[in-house]
Design an enzyme around this catalytic site. Structure first.
Site, short mmCIF file in Angstrom:
data_model
loop_
_atom_site.label_atom_id
_atom_site.label_comp_id
_atom_site.label_asym_id
_atom_site.label_seq_id
_atom_site.Cartn_x
_atom_site.Cartn_y
_atom_site.Cartn_z
N GLY A 135 -8.97 -31.96 14.71
CA GLY A 135 -8.55 -30.86 15.57
C GLY A 135 -7.24 -30.26 15.12
CG ASP A 140 -1.78 -24.94 27.54
OD1 ASP A 140 -2.35 -23.85 27.79
OD2 ASP A 140 -1.67 -25.40 26.40
N GLY A 143 -3.91 -27.66 16.93
CA GLY A 143 -3.37 -26.93 18.07
C GLY A 143 -1.97 -26.45 17.78
N GLY A 144 -1.30 -25.97 18.85
CA GLY A 144 0.06 -25.48 18.68
C GLY A 144 1.01 -26.55 18.21
CG PHE A 145 2.07 -31.32 18.78
CD1 PHE A 145 3.12 -31.54 19.66
CD2 PHE A 145 1.88 -32.22 17.75
CE1 PHE A 145 3.95 -32.64 19.51
CE2 PHE A 145 2.70 -33.31 17.59
CZ PHE A 145 3.74 -33.52 18.48
N GLY A 146 0.25 -29.10 16.13
CA GLY A 146 -0.02 -29.42 14.74
C GLY A 146 -1.44 -29.92 14.58
CE LYS A 153 -1.54 -33.47 20.79
NZ LYS A 153 -1.14 -32.93 22.12
#
Length: 836
Positions: A526, A644, A528-531, A547
């Protein structure tokens, strides 16, 4: 509170004992009226009138007298209750036990069905076994007993079976419901016509079955016995320890339970039940099939040797084995006397014996095989050791049904197969023996090799020990650097205060690198905005999701800190569990439990995958998400606003249970706080509430708005921001609101749900979704109210107009969308929007 309740029940029992009849017998001149009790000599059982919970009618029954929880084991008038406390039990002039009501003494409510001639006055007596008997006064001959007319409970000393001489048939029948003792839909009997077996009926259909003879050796502490001769066939049990209170009951739901009274906790303890799995249901895998219970993730059905699925597509795709198996289609079919034989199937619950025949006792296994082989109609045989009786032979002459793998109590059965199948079985057996021989050689070789290796081990271990000492100092240095860095990130007070109470692990960078195969792209699951998010496997075999904060990530240290500080203190089955984190150098990583089915949007918005999500599964997901949000809002140690919530942040475990993830933007608020204002808007467009987007006003109702959008997306199977210019409305809520006002809301339901979604449930969920997305935050329900709405039939208020109702009349918006050839369906998290 429980102790007070127990004390009150004990006092009531004492008072009832003092002010009621305490005799254990009644004669022709005595009666038992409502309010009096007949109590056995040892105070084990009581007979009297009772009413089930929330039931106004009265019944004559027998229950345990020593325990505070009234447990009825026998009922006289179960299908003919008395209205009011007017019941009277007596012995009439003919020596018959009779129950009548004061309201109508001419027509008895119930009477003992005496089948023998009575030549003397009779006396009724309640025994310490729980048996109510009617005996002739002088000869002491029993002319009737309640043990001959059981209801739903089998007590020690009772029989389950048939007396062939008198025609007395002993069987159990369930209650109609938990509070209605009338004759229910389930009955437990012994098949006395063919080879003996226990049969649980649901109406007239088989529901569960068990071969009778092996049961005699099960749980020997209960002293089971099984009698099978020309006069009788029955099963019974007794207790060696009289202090044990034990019963077998056929529950109203069709479950046979073995229960013992636990004195310390004051409850019945269940230690066996049946049926308790899919394989327990009669013939679950069809004719010539075999069921394998407790095989996680695999289809439980297979075919007996020499057989294959009759409908392969039903088996492989639908996992429906009801059509059963048929003999394999091969060139040389089974011809009697031409090379066929038997394949042994070990440790199984024997097939339905309604097509089986008992051969004479004392038949050896060889003779049993010969008996079956000489008869071309014999499909299988089993040679059984019957306790105290020798060896028995059971042969089947028809279809084989309801075979179940059972390594605990199973027996061996031999299935008749053709020559080709027999050769395959022999080859497999020889291969297994060869493997065993090779294993023996391998073990000897390994032992010899170890003898040589040990000669060099001493010097190698010394060298290794010196290296381990150096590594330990290096790891301590790394941990010290990481701890210092962590303190710099979170602040000294936080690391020494709240962080000291977090139940998470701190992983070294080396551990994460090994677990993810050096962050291999093959392990990427996956982004996302985090990485990036990677799948990993720790040294103990546990699968995890890692993550990793990207250097170019739109999120950073604040989000990392926020997620660790919030989710680490949260424990709920609908929240993703944070296992630990890694802080080393510039690396910031979070380690979560691994969920194999990824996110909800990967199923919901995919034309192929969404078929898996039928209405019942989607409704369960809705309930799970609601409970998770309710927990973080109200029930957790920290009251949290997620900020979110969206379908991509709802992950699914192996059983498709939802778990809320990504708490990087979460905000902690005080329990008495209604809302707060923030200068930093964070979230995902389409899921953020209007008051938050426009004015930065944040409250739990912001999450309620997001939940409403998710709920509506689950129902319609489309993204909120997937509506294009060619649609009448440019937003999902606008479209749904338009159909709702025209009483056409059901048209919006995902077409794949049309067959599985009840219209009333679908309409109710749409209404709850619209209530959640109302423009005014004060009009939206709280999560506790939403959970109540979803789990009950309470009346719902009419929804008011939702926010963000855009249609073609919004020219400015339309002009923007015309510039693009496709719609924007971007659902990335927005982390920095400054309010004006």
């Amino acid at each position: 509170m429980d102790s007070q309740k127990l004390c009150l029940q004990s006092i009531l029992l004492i008072l009832q004992f003092i002010f009621s009849s305490s005799l254990d017998t009644i004669t022709i001149n005595q009666t038992i009226e409502d309010g009096n009790l007949l109590i056995s000599q040892g105070n084990n059982f009581a007979l009297g009138f009772f009413s089930p919970k929330n039931f106004k009618y009265r019944y004559l029954g027998i229950w345990y007298h020593k325990i505070p929880e009234q447990t009825v084991v026998w009922i006289a008038n179960r299908n003919n209750p008395i209205n009011g406390s007017s019941g009277i039990l007596s012995i009439d002039q003919y020596g018959n036990l009779i129950l009548y009501s004061n309201h109508n003494k001419e027509v008895p409510v119930w009477h003992a069905n005496i089948t023998v001639e009575v030549t003397d006055t009779c006396v009724a007596q309640l025994l310490d076994s729980g048996n109510l008997i009617l005996i002739q006064d002088r000869s002491k001959r029993i002319v009737w007993q309640s043990f001959d007319q059981p209801t739903d409970t089998l007590l020690p000393g009772m029989k389950l079976g048939l007396n062939r001489r008198t025609g007395m048939f002993w069987f159990l029948t369930s209650w109609r419901s938990t509070n209605d003792p009338g004759t229910g839909n389930f009955s437990l009997q012994v098949d006395a016509i063919r080879a003996p077996q226990f049969l649980l009926y649901r109406g007239k259909e088989y529901h569960w079955r068990c071969f009778a003879e092996p049961l005699t050796s099960y749980a020997q502490a209960l002293n089971y016995s099984f009698v099978h001769n020309q006069d009788e066939i029955y099963a019974s049990y007794n207790l060696d320890d009289a202090s044990i209170i034990f019963r077998i009951v056929l529950d109203y739901s069709g479950t046979i339970k073995k229960l013992a009274w636990h004195e310390k906790v004051g409850k019945w303890k269940e230690f066996w039940s049946a049926p308790n799995s899919l394989c327990g249901t009669y013939n679950h895998c069809g004719t010539y099939g075999i069921c394998y219970p407790d095989i996680f993730g695999n289809f439980e059905c297979g075919c007996l040797p020499g057989y294959e699925p009759k409908a392969p597509n039903d088996w492989n795709i639908l996992r429906d084995a009801s059509s059963g198996c048929v003999k394999k289609q091969i060139e040389s079919s089974l011809v009697c006397g031409q090379g066929e034989g038997f394949v042994k199937l070990a440790h199984v619950k024997l097939p339905d014996t309604s097509t089986a025949v008992w051969e004479s006792m004392g038949t050896s296994p060889i003779d049993c095989e010969r008996e079956c082989k000489r008869n071309c109609s014999c499909s299988a045989y089993a040679s059984l050791d019957i306790a105290g009786k020798g060896t028995g032979c059971l042969t089947w002459y028809g279809e084989l049904k309801d075979t179940v793998d059972n390594w605990i109590m199973g027996c061996d059965i031999h299935i008749r197969v053709d020559a080709l199948e027999l050769a395959k079985a022999a080859q497999n057996s020889n291969g297994f023996q060869e493997s065993k021989n090779m294993l023996v050689v391998l073990v000897v070789s390994v032992v010899s090799a170890w003898f040589i290796i040990i000669l060099f081990a001493y010097f190698w271990l010394k060298k290794k020990k010196r290296k381990e000492v150096r590594n330990q100092w290096n790891e301590r240095l790394i941990d010290a650097i990481g701890d210092t860095y962590f303190k710099n990130i979170l602040g000294t007070n936080e690391i020494e205060g709240s962080m000291s109470h977090l139940d998470i692990a701190f992983f070294s960078l080396n551990t994460i690198v090994v677990a993810t195969n050096n962050f291999s792209l093959a392990n990427k699951i996956g982004e996302g905005g985090f990485g990036l998010v990677y799948k990993g496997k720790l040294s103990n075999g546990q699968e995890v999701a890692v993550k990793r904060l990207s250097k170019n990530s739109s999120q950073g240290i604040e989000e990392f800190k926020n997620e660790v500080m919030s989710i680490a203190k949260l424990q709920h089955k609908n929240l993703v569990k944070l296992l630990g984190c890694c802080i080393q150098g510039e690396e910031l990583m979070l380690v979560y439990e691994y969920l194999p089915n990824k996110s909800l949007d990967s199923f919901l918005f995919d034309a192929t995958n969404k078929i898996v999500l039928n209405w019942r599964k989607r409704f369960d997901i809705i309930i799970g998400i609601a409970r998770g949000i309710l927990y973080i809002h109200q029930d957790s140690r920290l009251s949290i606003i997620h900020r979110d919530l969206k379908t991509s942040n709802i992950l699914l475990d192996a059983e498709m249970n939802p778990k809320i993830s990504d708490f990087g933007l979460a905000r902690i608020f005080k329990g008495d706080q209604i809302q707060e204002k923030t200068k930093r808007i964070a979230g995902t467009l389409g899921y953020m509430s209007p008051e938050y987007v426009a004015f930065g006003k944040l409250s739990p109702k912001s999450d309620v708005f997001s939940f409403g959008i998710i709920l509506l997306e689950i129902i319609i199977g489309k993204k909120n921001n997937s509506y294009c210019e060619e649609d009448s409305f440019l937003s999902m809520t606008g479209h749904i609101w338009h159909l709702w006002r025209e009483n056409r809301a059901l048209e919006i339901i995902d077409s794949s749900l049309r067959d599985s979604c009840p219209s009333n449930e679908g309409l109710r969920c749409i209404q709850i979704g619209l209530l959640c997305v109302q423009e005014d935050a004060m009009d939206r329900p709280t999560m506790s109210t939403i959970v109540l709405m979803l789990n009950s039939e309470i009346n719902l208020p009419p929804p008011k107009q939702p926010a963000f109702i855009f249609n073609k009349s919004y020219n400015n918006f339309s002009s923007l969308t015309r510039k693009q050839s496709v719609c924007s369906v971007d659902d990335k998290t927005i982390t920095e929007v400054v309010c004006r």
